[in-house]
Write an enzyme that holds these catalytic residues in place. Structure first.
Site, short mmCIF file in Angstrom:
data_model
loop_
_atom_site.label_atom_id
_atom_site.label_comp_id
_atom_site.label_asym_id
_atom_site.label_seq_id
_atom_site.Cartn_x
_atom_site.Cartn_y
_atom_site.Cartn_z
N CYS A 1 0.81 -1.23 0.00
CA CYS A 1 0.00 0.00 0.00
C CYS A 1 0.84 1.28 0.00
CB CYS A 1 -0.94 0.01 1.20
SG CYS A 1 -1.96 -1.46 1.30
N HIS B 1 -3.46 7.04 3.52
CA HIS B 1 -3.88 5.77 2.91
C HIS B 1 -5.29 5.45 3.39
CE1 HIS B 1 -4.11 1.73 1.62
NE2 HIS B 1 -3.76 1.16 2.75
N ASN C 1 -10.26 -0.02 0.25
CA ASN C 1 -8.79 0.01 0.32
C ASN C 1 -8.22 -0.54 -0.99
OD1 ASN C 1 -6.08 -0.52 0.80
ND2 ASN C 1 -6.39 -1.35 2.84
O1 UT7 Z 1 -3.88 -1.60 3.73
C1 UT7 Z 1 -2.91 -1.67 4.72
C2 UT7 Z 1 -3.06 -2.79 5.64
N1 UT7 Z 1 -4.37 -3.06 6.12
C3 UT7 Z 1 -4.97 -2.37 7.10
O2 UT7 Z 1 -4.54 -1.33 7.50
C4 UT7 Z 1 -6.21 -2.99 7.75
C5 UT7 Z 1 -6.06 -2.96 9.26
N2 UT7 Z 1 -7.10 -3.65 9.97
C6 UT7 Z 1 -8.41 -3.30 9.96
O3 UT7 Z 1 -8.81 -2.39 9.26
C7 UT7 Z 1 -9.35 -4.00 10.91
O4 UT7 Z 1 -8.60 -4.79 11.82
C8 UT7 Z 1 -10.40 -4.92 10.21
C9 UT7 Z 1 -11.41 -4.04 9.46
C10 UT7 Z 1 -9.73 -5.87 9.26
C11 UT7 Z 1 -11.17 -5.72 11.25
O5 UT7 Z 1 -11.76 -4.84 12.18
P1 UT7 Z 1 -11.56 -5.07 13.74
O6 UT7 Z 1 -12.32 -4.03 14.43
O7 UT7 Z 1 -10.08 -5.15 14.01
O8 UT7 Z 1 -12.27 -6.46 13.94
P2 UT7 Z 1 -11.70 -7.77 14.66
O9 UT7 Z 1 -10.90 -8.56 13.69
O10 UT7 Z 1 -11.11 -7.40 15.97
O11 UT7 Z 1 -13.06 -8.54 14.93
C12 UT7 Z 1 -14.07 -8.02 15.85
C13 UT7 Z 1 -15.31 -8.89 15.76
C14 UT7 Z 1 -15.00 -10.39 15.87
O12 UT7 Z 1 -16.10 -11.00 16.52
P3 UT7 Z 1 -16.03 -11.38 18.07
O13 UT7 Z 1 -14.86 -12.32 18.21
O14 UT7 Z 1 -15.80 -10.08 18.79
O15 UT7 Z 1 -17.35 -12.01 18.32
C15 UT7 Z 1 -14.94 -10.84 14.44
O16 UT7 Z 1 -15.24 -12.20 14.29
O17 UT7 Z 1 -15.92 -8.71 14.48
C16 UT7 Z 1 -16.02 -9.98 13.81
N3 UT7 Z 1 -15.78 -9.73 12.40
C17 UT7 Z 1 -16.78 -9.45 11.53
N4 UT7 Z 1 -18.10 -9.38 11.66
C18 UT7 Z 1 -18.82 -9.07 10.57
C19 UT7 Z 1 -14.60 -9.66 11.74
N5 UT7 Z 1 -14.80 -9.35 10.45
C20 UT7 Z 1 -16.13 -9.22 10.30
C21 UT7 Z 1 -16.94 -8.90 9.19
N6 UT7 Z 1 -18.28 -8.84 9.37
N7 UT7 Z 1 -16.44 -8.64 7.97
#
Ligand code: UT7
Length: 331
Positions: free
Chosen positions: A113, A258, A288
């Site tokens: 990125c 970004h 993204n």
């Molecule tokens: O481009 C450069 C590199 N990339 C980035 O900069 C991306 C960086 N990361 C992120 O943007 C975020 O970490 C994500 C958008 C990928 C994920 O968001 P998050 O707030 O970190 O979610 P998480 O992985 O901590 O998951 C929180 C909850 C979990 O459920 P429980 O365990 O709390 O019940 C996940 O299973 O959300 C759940 N979850 C979802 N639910 C619905 C994870 N992904 C999804 C989804 N839809 N797509």
């Protein structure tokens, strides 16, 4: 020795097909409310049949038109991408052929990125050793070619698109809007590489004829960990480039980060005391797009009249590798 480089022709292109959060609900276990609240993304553009070079070609044509240049005026092509059409030939050679140019250097740079910011620094270097150079810098990604749409940790974020510009150490015509690249800071840390990978098909993960691709063929990301590093890295590199140019947040007129996640953007801007009205955000419309994200945001900001003559813009990016970097552009 003064080594000014000028950047112009800010342009972008995204494929026609729009994938909304509602569309994603039909593909994977997710929902519109979660995606908007956790990422800020409402829709993204994805290819139907186009490759990296097709998106790059469209963005490059606009960049040439906006700088009143013909393809044969270009002296170098740099493509920032981690999703080239093919490993060989590189994307830049395919773009060159589509533009009808031959006999100039054409290379790809993969800094995930951060590719566009890396590309700016490489273009500045080329302009230094080849005064009069006119470098076409195009960042283009078909990220969806390396996304498993059934993996909700990546399929809701990533998208496709391209952004292009021309970089030269000679000023452009008066009627061509341009900026002066004042500084660039680039960073990388390979020890963090395992947090964000696309391994399958690489020489360390070679494939044999008839093999079915596994999960590692697609983007694998430890989202939460990547999130934390993204905030820290973009903050640190932004502060470093501001400090070494004796600038404070008040001196920055437009902050173009970004477009990975609205929560990352807001966290970085908050720590840096950048006011809301100075932050450019279009992640809600395009998702993204990896290396293409910053030049798409730059061109979008330009088209929306957010960049005025005299403005100082801070562009910052972060990506797999890990790589990160920032640049200051005075318009
Ligand atoms: O481009 C450069 C590199 N990339 C980035 O900069 C991306 C960086 N990361 C992120 O943007 C975020 O970490 C994500 C958008 C990928 C994920 O968001 P998050 O707030 O970190 O979610 P998480 O992985 O901590 O998951 C929180 C909850 C979990 O459920 P429980 O365990 O709390 O019940 C996940 O299973 O959300 C759940 N979850 C979802 N639910 C619905 C994870 N992904 C999804 C989804 N839809 N797509």
């Amino acid at each position: 020795m003064k080594n000014s480089s000028y950047i112009a022709g800010f342009s972008f292109y995204v494929p026609e097909s729009v994938l909304t959060n509602k569309d994603l609900e039909k593909l994977v276990d997710t929902n519109d409310e979660w995606i908007i609240s956790r990422t800020g993304i409402r829709q993204r553009h994805i290819v139907s049949h186009q490759a990296c070079s097709d998106l790059a070609y469209e963005a490059s044509l606009k960049a040439l038109e906006r700088t009143c240049l013909k393809p044969e005026d270009i002296t170098h092509i740099i493509t920032a991408t981690f999703t080239p059409d093919t490993y060989v030939p590189n994307a830049a050679c395919i773009i060159m052929e589509k533009l009808g140019i031959r006999g100039i250097p054409a290379m790809d740079v993969n800094a995930a990125c951060t590719g566009f910011i890396y590309g700016i620094e490489l273009a500045r270097g080329l302009c230094y050793v080849s005064p009069g150079a006119k470098v076409l810098l195009v960042a283009s990604e078909v990220v969806t070619s390396r996304i498993n749409m059934k993996d909700r940790s990546t399929s809701v974020i990533f998208a496709d698109g391209a952004g292009a510009c021309i970089i030269s150490n000679q000023t452009f015509d008066d009627d061509v809007p341009s900026g002066c690249v004042q500084d660039v800071v680039l960073k990388a840390d390979g020890s963090l590489g395992p947090l964000l990978t696309v391994k399958g098909g690489g020489s360390a993960h070679a494939m044999v004829p008839g093999q079915v691709v596994g999960d590692d063929f697609f983007v694998q990301m430890e989202g939460r960990e990547v999130f934390k590093h993204a905030v820290r890295s973009m903050r640190d590199v932004s502060l470093e480039i501001m400090n070494r140019n004796s600038l404070t947040a008040d001196d920055i007129d437009l902050f173009i980060p970004h477009q990975a996640n609205i929560r990352i953007i807001e966290a970085v801007a908050k720590i840096m005391n950048i006011k809301d009205e100075k932050i450019f955000v279009n992640v809600q419309d395009y998702g993204n797009t990896s290396a293409a994200s910053v030049p798409i945001a730059l061109a979008d900001a330009w088209e929306k009249g957010r960049i005025k003559p005299g403005y100082l813009a801070l562009l910052v990016a972060f990506g797999g590798g890990f790589t990160w970097g920032a640049t200051l552009i005075r318009f």
